[in-house]
Write a protein that holds these residues in place. Structure first.
Motif, PDB file in Angstrom:
ATOM      1  N   ALA A   1       5.712  -3.347  -3.018  1.00  0.00           N
ATOM      2  CA  ALA A   1       6.441  -4.751  -2.514  1.00  0.00           C
ATOM      3  C   ALA A   1       5.519  -6.110  -3.104  1.00  0.00           C
ATOM      4  O   ALA A   1       6.049  -6.991  -2.616  1.00  0.00           O
ATOM      5  N   ARG A   2       4.908  -5.835  -4.095  1.00  0.00           N
ATOM      6  CA  ARG A   2       4.144  -6.885  -4.536  1.00  0.00           C
ATOM      7  C   ARG A   2       4.838  -7.933  -5.351  1.00  0.00           C
ATOM      8  O   ARG A   2       4.532  -9.119  -5.371  1.00  0.00           O
ATOM      9  N   HIS A   3       6.056  -7.753  -5.813  1.00  0.00           N
ATOM     10  CA  HIS A   3       6.929  -8.583  -6.388  1.00  0.00           C
ATOM     11  C   HIS A   3       7.502  -9.616  -5.240  1.00  0.00           C
ATOM     12  O   HIS A   3       8.128 -10.573  -5.778  1.00  0.00           O
ATOM     13  N   LEU A   4       7.367  -8.994  -4.013  1.00  0.00           N
ATOM     14  CA  LEU A   4       7.712  -9.978  -2.805  1.00  0.00           C
ATOM     15  C   LEU A   4       6.691 -10.653  -2.055  1.00  0.00           C
ATOM     16  O   LEU A   4       6.989 -11.687  -1.149  1.00  0.00           O
ATOM     17  N   LEU A   5       5.414 -10.785  -2.707  1.00  0.00           N
ATOM     18  CA  LEU A   5       4.468 -11.360  -2.082  1.00  0.00           C
ATOM     19  C   LEU A   5       4.444 -13.078  -2.381  1.00  0.00           C
ATOM     20  O   LEU A   5       5.142 -13.173  -3.182  1.00  0.00           O
ATOM     21  N   PRO A   6       3.886 -13.832  -1.515  1.00  0.00           N
ATOM     22  CA  PRO A   6       3.807 -15.250  -1.713  1.00  0.00           C
ATOM     23  C   PRO A   6       3.404 -15.599  -3.002  1.00  0.00           C
ATOM     24  O   PRO A   6       2.673 -14.786  -3.761  1.00  0.00           O
ATOM     25  N   ALA A   7       4.002 -16.815  -3.333  1.00  0.00           N
ATOM     26  CA  ALA A   7       3.804 -17.149  -4.975  1.00  0.00           C
ATOM     27  C   ALA A   7       2.364 -17.681  -5.254  1.00  0.00           C
ATOM     28  O   ALA A   7       2.043 -17.213  -6.424  1.00  0.00           O
ATOM     29  N   ASP A   8       1.627 -17.733  -3.972  1.00  0.00           N
ATOM     30  CA  ASP A   8       0.029 -17.857  -4.422  1.00  0.00           C
ATOM     31  C   ASP A   8      -0.725 -16.706  -4.144  1.00  0.00           C
ATOM     32  O   ASP A   8      -1.955 -16.786  -4.344  1.00  0.00           O
ATOM     33  N   ALA A   9      -0.070 -15.542  -3.946  1.00  0.00           N
ATOM     34  CA  ALA A   9      -1.039 -14.358  -3.944  1.00  0.00           C
ATOM     35  C   ALA A   9      -1.498 -13.648  -5.032  1.00  0.00           C
ATOM     36  O   ALA A   9      -0.746 -13.851  -6.268  1.00  0.00           O
ATOM     37  N   PRO A  10      -2.650 -13.553  -5.185  1.00  0.00           N
ATOM     38  CA  PRO A  10      -3.176 -13.095  -6.599  1.00  0.00           C
ATOM     39  C   PRO A  10      -2.683 -11.572  -6.936  1.00  0.00           C
ATOM     40  O   PRO A  10      -2.936 -11.377  -8.087  1.00  0.00           O
ATOM     41  N   TRP A  11      -2.094 -10.827  -6.105  1.00  0.00           N
ATOM     42  CA  TRP A  11      -1.550  -9.515  -6.700  1.00  0.00           C
ATOM     43  C   TRP A  11      -0.274  -9.660  -6.877  1.00  0.00           C
ATOM     44  O   TRP A  11       0.487  -8.688  -7.179  1.00  0.00           O
ATOM     45  N   ARG A  12       0.624 -10.819  -6.801  1.00  0.00           N
ATOM     46  CA  ARG A  12       2.092 -10.832  -6.948  1.00  0.00           C
ATOM     47  C   ARG A  12       2.294 -10.378  -8.248  1.00  0.00           C
ATOM     48  O   ARG A  12       1.779 -10.923  -9.402  1.00  0.00           O
ATOM     49  N   ALA A  13       3.525  -9.721  -8.541  1.00  0.00           N
ATOM     50  CA  ALA A  13       3.955  -9.069  -9.896  1.00  0.00           C
ATOM     51  C   ALA A  13       5.157  -9.920  -9.751  1.00  0.00           C
ATOM     52  O   ALA A  13       6.062 -10.293  -8.988  1.00  0.00           O
ATOM     53  N   ASP A  14       5.736  -9.981 -11.456  1.00  0.00           N
ATOM     54  CA  ASP A  14       6.943 -10.720 -11.651  1.00  0.00           C
ATOM     55  C   ASP A  14       8.286  -9.849 -11.460  1.00  0.00           C
ATOM     56  O   ASP A  14       9.424 -10.411 -11.732  1.00  0.00           O
ATOM     57  N   ARG A  15       8.052  -8.652 -11.140  1.00  0.00           N
ATOM     58  CA  ARG A  15       9.037  -7.671 -11.311  1.00  0.00           C
ATOM     59  C   ARG A  15       8.842  -6.494 -10.388  1.00  0.00           C
ATOM     60  O   ARG A  15       7.652  -6.295 -10.081  1.00  0.00           O
ATOM     61  N   PRO A  16       9.840  -5.706  -9.912  1.00  0.00           N
ATOM     62  CA  PRO A  16       9.591  -4.623  -8.937  1.00  0.00           C
ATOM     63  C   PRO A  16       8.585  -3.594  -9.800  1.00  0.00           C
ATOM     64  O   PRO A  16       8.953  -3.604 -11.317  1.00  0.00           O
ATOM     65  N   ALA A  17       7.848  -2.599  -9.000  1.00  0.00           N
ATOM     66  CA  ALA A  17       7.030  -1.982  -9.819  1.00  0.00           C
ATOM     67  C   ALA A  17       7.919  -0.824 -10.475  1.00  0.00           C
ATOM     68  O   ALA A  17       8.875  -0.133  -9.777  1.00  0.00           O
ATOM     69  N   PRO A  18       7.572  -0.230 -11.597  1.00  0.00           N
ATOM     70  CA  PRO A  18       8.351   0.848 -12.236  1.00  0.00           C
ATOM     71  C   PRO A  18       7.917   2.183 -11.468  1.00  0.00           C
ATOM     72  O   PRO A  18       7.365   3.076 -12.185  1.00  0.00           O
ATOM     73  N   LEU A  19       8.623   2.461 -10.337  1.00  0.00           N
ATOM     74  CA  LEU A  19       8.506   3.531  -9.736  1.00  0.00           C
ATOM     75  C   LEU A  19       9.627   4.242  -9.358  1.00  0.00           C
ATOM     76  O   LEU A  19      10.657   3.565  -9.234  1.00  0.00           O
ATOM     77  N   ARG A  20       9.668   5.555  -9.227  1.00  0.00           N
ATOM     78  CA  ARG A  20      10.705   6.266  -8.924  1.00  0.00           C
ATOM     79  C   ARG A  20      11.006   6.276  -7.378  1.00  0.00           C
ATOM     80  O   ARG A  20      12.167   6.597  -6.738  1.00  0.00           O
ATOM     81  N   GLY A  21      10.155   5.939  -6.578  1.00  0.00           N
ATOM     82  CA  GLY A  21      10.174   5.847  -5.176  1.00  0.00           C
ATOM     83  C   GLY A  21       8.704   5.867  -4.832  1.00  0.00           C
ATOM     84  O   GLY A  21       7.671   6.054  -5.319  1.00  0.00           O
ATOM     85  N   VAL A  22       8.924   5.674  -3.208  1.00  0.00           N
ATOM     86  CA  VAL A  22       7.562   5.770  -2.401  1.00  0.00           C
ATOM     87  C   VAL A  22       7.940   6.686  -1.165  1.00  0.00           C
ATOM     88  O   VAL A  22       8.921   6.586  -0.674  1.00  0.00           O
ATOM     89  N   VAL A  23       6.911   7.830  -1.086  1.00  0.00           N
ATOM     90  CA  VAL A  23       7.026   8.479   0.243  1.00  0.00           C
ATOM     91  C   VAL A  23       5.660   8.146   0.995  1.00  0.00           C
ATOM     92  O   VAL A  23       4.528   8.438   0.773  1.00  0.00           O
ATOM     93  N   ALA A  24       5.870   7.563   2.123  1.00  0.00           N
ATOM     94  CA  ALA A  24       4.855   6.944   2.905  1.00  0.00           C
ATOM     95  C   ALA A  24       4.556   7.906   4.150  1.00  0.00           C
ATOM     96  O   ALA A  24       5.729   8.093   4.917  1.00  0.00           O
ATOM     97  N   LEU A  25       3.554   8.688   4.287  1.00  0.00           N
ATOM     98  CA  LEU A  25       3.245   9.334   5.385  1.00  0.00           C
ATOM     99  C   LEU A  25       2.551   8.852   6.658  1.00  0.00           C
ATOM    100  O   LEU A  25       1.156   8.279   6.319  1.00  0.00           O
ATOM    101  N   ALA A  26       3.151   8.891   7.919  1.00  0.00           N
ATOM    102  CA  ALA A  26       2.686   8.283   8.790  1.00  0.00           C
ATOM    103  C   ALA A  26       2.121   6.867   8.565  1.00  0.00           C
ATOM    104  O   ALA A  26       0.817   6.635   9.043  1.00  0.00           O
ATOM    105  N   PRO A  27       2.835   5.865   7.772  1.00  0.00           N
ATOM    106  CA  PRO A  27       1.943   4.699   7.369  1.00  0.00           C
ATOM    107  C   PRO A  27       1.991   3.809   8.397  1.00  0.00           C
ATOM    108  O   PRO A  27       2.579   3.779   9.498  1.00  0.00           O
ATOM    109  N   ILE A  28       0.987   2.996   8.285  1.00  0.00           N
ATOM    110  CA  ILE A  28       0.481   1.863   9.096  1.00  0.00           C
ATOM    111  C   ILE A  28       1.330   0.701   8.512  1.00  0.00           C
ATOM    112  O   ILE A  28       1.070   0.070   7.716  1.00  0.00           O
ATOM    113  N   ALA A  29       2.664   0.801   8.834  1.00  0.00           N
ATOM    114  CA  ALA A  29       3.886  -0.116   8.053  1.00  0.00           C
ATOM    115  C   ALA A  29       4.230  -1.112   8.511  1.00  0.00           C
ATOM    116  O   ALA A  29       4.918  -1.863   7.925  1.00  0.00           O
ATOM    117  N   ASP A  30       3.802  -1.564   9.988  1.00  0.00           N
ATOM    118  CA  ASP A  30       4.338  -2.814  10.395  1.00  0.00           C
ATOM    119  C   ASP A  30       2.897  -3.219  11.314  1.00  0.00           C
ATOM    120  O   ASP A  30       2.589  -2.458  12.271  1.00  0.00           O
TER     121      ASP A  30
END
Length: 298
Positions: A163-192
């Motif tokens: 989700a780095r392309h959705l970070l606030p504009a001043d975030a140093p990790w912000r990407a200008d486009r979605p990551a080139p991933l086939r997908g994410v499989v999150a296992l029992a994630p601390i997601a919220d």
């Protein structure tokens, strides 16, 4: 009929047995290790695919693994090395990412959850460097076909990295486009982080990771996956219904937030499964995880 105390004791005993099983496997050495920075923790372990199905004309997809451990120093990538080797045995090329975690105070004390901003610096840098490192160290792998997975705190980092392309504009990790991933499989994630904080997941690790009470609200938009939606990247959460470490409610809250943002996130709930079977090669749940990854990878 058993009372609540008896049921809690049974659940705790099962969770302890699951954790013991997951940590009973000896660490598995990688086929190669590469650095993505100058710190000793800025490394990636590579495991080559172990099946005959990955011939030269059929390169293996890459599974990038982010380990858990509440972002705390005692837990490093070695504890998921059997899981990484298990995935390699299923025909995946595996990249197990290490990153800087929270250490104890100089005068001693318990490790803290994460290092701000170092932990996020490292995950962003590792994934940016990953395609080139795969080409250099895993000739059997296709760096254009990457699935990102992570367990517990590593599940958080996987969702965050997607989700780095959705970070606030001043975030140093912000990407200008979605990551080139086939997908994410999150296992029992601390997601919220809001729900995790309310439930005091992993001893209040989410609040600690963001710097405590003084920084929790300020930093959440930069780190909480539930606030970084929709990603536009295929995402599946795998969750044990009996997880006492990161309860089912955390995954469900993230999926609900995604739905409100107009995105469908898959949630695979496993009966009679707690936190650690998801990364335990001896557990049936681990095979389910491999199948979920395969659905996105191939």
């Amino acid at each position: 009929m058993p009372d609540a105390a008896d049921a809690a004791a049974v659940a705790a005993a099962r969770a302890a047995a699951e954790e013991e099983s997951a940590f009973s496997h000896p660490p598995v050495d990688p086929d190669a290790t590469a650095s993505y920075g100058g710190d000793p923790d800025q490394v990636i372990d590579f495991y080559a695919p172990r099946t005959e199905d990955t011939a030269a004309d059929r390169l293996a997809p890459v599974v990038a693994v982010l380990h858990g451990g509440a972002w705390r120093a005692p837990y490093d990538r070695r504890h998921v090395s059997p899981f990484a080797a298990f995935l390699a045995g299923r025909g995946f090329a595996v990249a197990s990412v290490e990153y800087r975690r929270g250490a104890g105070d100089a005068g001693g004390g318990d490790p803290v959850a994460g290092r701000w901003p170092d932990t996020l610096d490292d995950v962003a840098a590792a994934l940016d460097a990953l395609p080139a490192l795969v080409r250099a160290h895993l000739p059997q792998a296709d760096p254009r076909r990457i699935v990102l997975t992570g367990h517990s705190a590593g599940g958080h980092l996987a969702l965050w990295a997607a989700a780095r392309h959705l970070l606030p504009a001043d975030a140093p990790w912000r990407a200008d486009r979605p990551a080139p991933l086939r997908g994410v499989v999150a296992l029992a994630p601390i997601a919220d982080f809001a729900i995790a904080d309310k439930l005091e997941v992993c001893g209040g690790a989410a609040r600690e990771f963001l710097g405590g009470d003084a920084r929790f609200t300020e930093r959440r938009p930069y780190a909480d996956p539930a606030l970084l939606l929709p990603t536009g990247i295929a995402t599946t959460l795998v969750q044990g219904r009996c997880d006492l470490d990161v309860p089912q409610a955390v995954a469900e809250s993230y999926a609900d937030a995604a739905a409100k943002a107009g995105e469908v996130v898959g949630v695979t709930l496993l009966e009679d499964v707690g936190h650690f079977p998801l990364i335990d090669p001896a557990a049936d749940a681990c095979a389910v995880v491999a199948e979920e990854i395969a659905q996105l990878a191939w």
